[in-house]
Design an enzyme around this catalytic site. Structure first.
Site, short mmCIF file in Angstrom:
data_model
loop_
_atom_site.label_atom_id
_atom_site.label_comp_id
_atom_site.label_asym_id
_atom_site.label_seq_id
_atom_site.Cartn_x
_atom_site.Cartn_y
_atom_site.Cartn_z
N VAL A 182 53.10 53.92 35.22
CA VAL A 182 53.35 52.83 34.29
C VAL A 182 52.16 52.52 33.39
CG1 VAL A 182 55.13 51.76 35.75
CG2 VAL A 182 52.72 51.05 35.98
N TYR A 226 41.81 42.93 41.05
CA TYR A 226 43.18 42.55 41.39
C TYR A 226 43.47 41.11 40.94
CZ TYR A 226 47.35 42.14 44.43
OH TYR A 226 48.62 41.97 44.93
N LYS A 267 46.27 39.97 38.20
CA LYS A 267 47.37 39.07 38.56
C LYS A 267 47.33 37.78 37.75
CE LYS A 267 49.46 41.66 41.59
NZ LYS A 267 50.72 42.31 41.20
#
Length: 255
Positions: A66, A156, A160
């Site tokens: 992706v 991360y 997010k």
């Protein structure tokens, strides 16, 4: 009398070979969607596809990185050809490269941002063409309670948190076309990814889970199905006035 044919809506779930993605794909199939099961390795999607087909649903395994724009375009085009125009998108694909900031490499940071945030952007850009053409669509991005900050996860947490901003912006841009964009932010969920974290810490997964459970008001860790339930709500017809929202599914208040 003439009969009315209802066209089955098509959903794409990324990172759907296992864990939260697999549970979400299975749940959306049970809700009546044809589901494209996307992951890096098409063969790894076989179990999710088989589970859906066993229950009488339609599913398609598609390999896709992706973070690669060309692969995203090709994957969405294949889904359109083989299942139908996708109007539901669940951006779940993700990786972890945890480390304290002074040990984190450029590649650690860039790869996590690339899959989570760039990947969600590329998928949303490709799928919105089908959503806006249909005058209806649902996109759900998977964030995390780590968006609020988490030691050892600068990459991360940044990704997010970025997904939450992306969610709100896409909700504003696509809302006028009948497309809602929302975000589910899981807390601790028992998956292969969290099991790998326990292994890196040198403790058993049971110890790891129990440690987290003590800090969660409902006194248990989450399951992939808990997240799938939340996604199921956001994509249904009745949720059409819910747009640009962040839902923490964490067993207690977050945010």
């Amino acid at each position: 009398m003439p009969t009315t044919t209802t066209v089955q809506r098509v959903a794409i779930v990324t990172g759907a070979a296992r864990g939260i993605g697999a549970a979400t794909a299975v749940r959306l199939a049970a809700d009546g969607f044809a589901v494209a099961v996307l992951d890096l390795d098409e063969a790894a999607c076989a179990s999710t596809v088989a589970t859906i087909e066993k229950e009488g649903g339609r599913a398609l395994a598609v390999d896709c990185d992706v973070s690669d724009a060309a692969q995203v375009e090709a994957a969405v085009a294949r889904v359109d050809t083989e299942l139908g125009a996708p109007t539901v998108l669940v951006n779940n694909a993700g990786i972890v490269r945890d480390n304290l900031v002074f040990k984190m490499t450029d590649r650690d940071f860039d790869s996590v941002i690339g899959v989570h945030l760039r990947g969600a952007f590329l998928m949303a850009r490709a799928v919105q063409r089908h959503q806006t053409a249909a005058g209806w669509g649902r996109t759900v991005n998977l964030s995390s309670s780590a968006a609020l900050g988490n030691r050892g996860q600068a990459n991360y947490s940044s990704a997010k948190a970025g997904l939450q901003g992306l969610t709100k912006t896409l909700a504003i841009e696509l809302g006028p076309f009948g497309v809602t964009v929302n975000c589910v932010a899981p807390g601790f969920i028992a998956t292969e990814m969290t099991a790998a974290t326990a292994q890196r810490m040198g403790i058993t997964f049971e110890e790891f889970t129990d440690r987290y459970a003590q800090s969660i008001p409902v006194r248990r860790g989450g399951r992939p199905e808990d997240i799938a339930q939340a996604v199921s709500f956001f994509v249904r017809e009745e949720a059409g006035f819910v747009n640009g929202q962040i839902l923490y599914v964490a067993g207690g208040p977050k945010g």
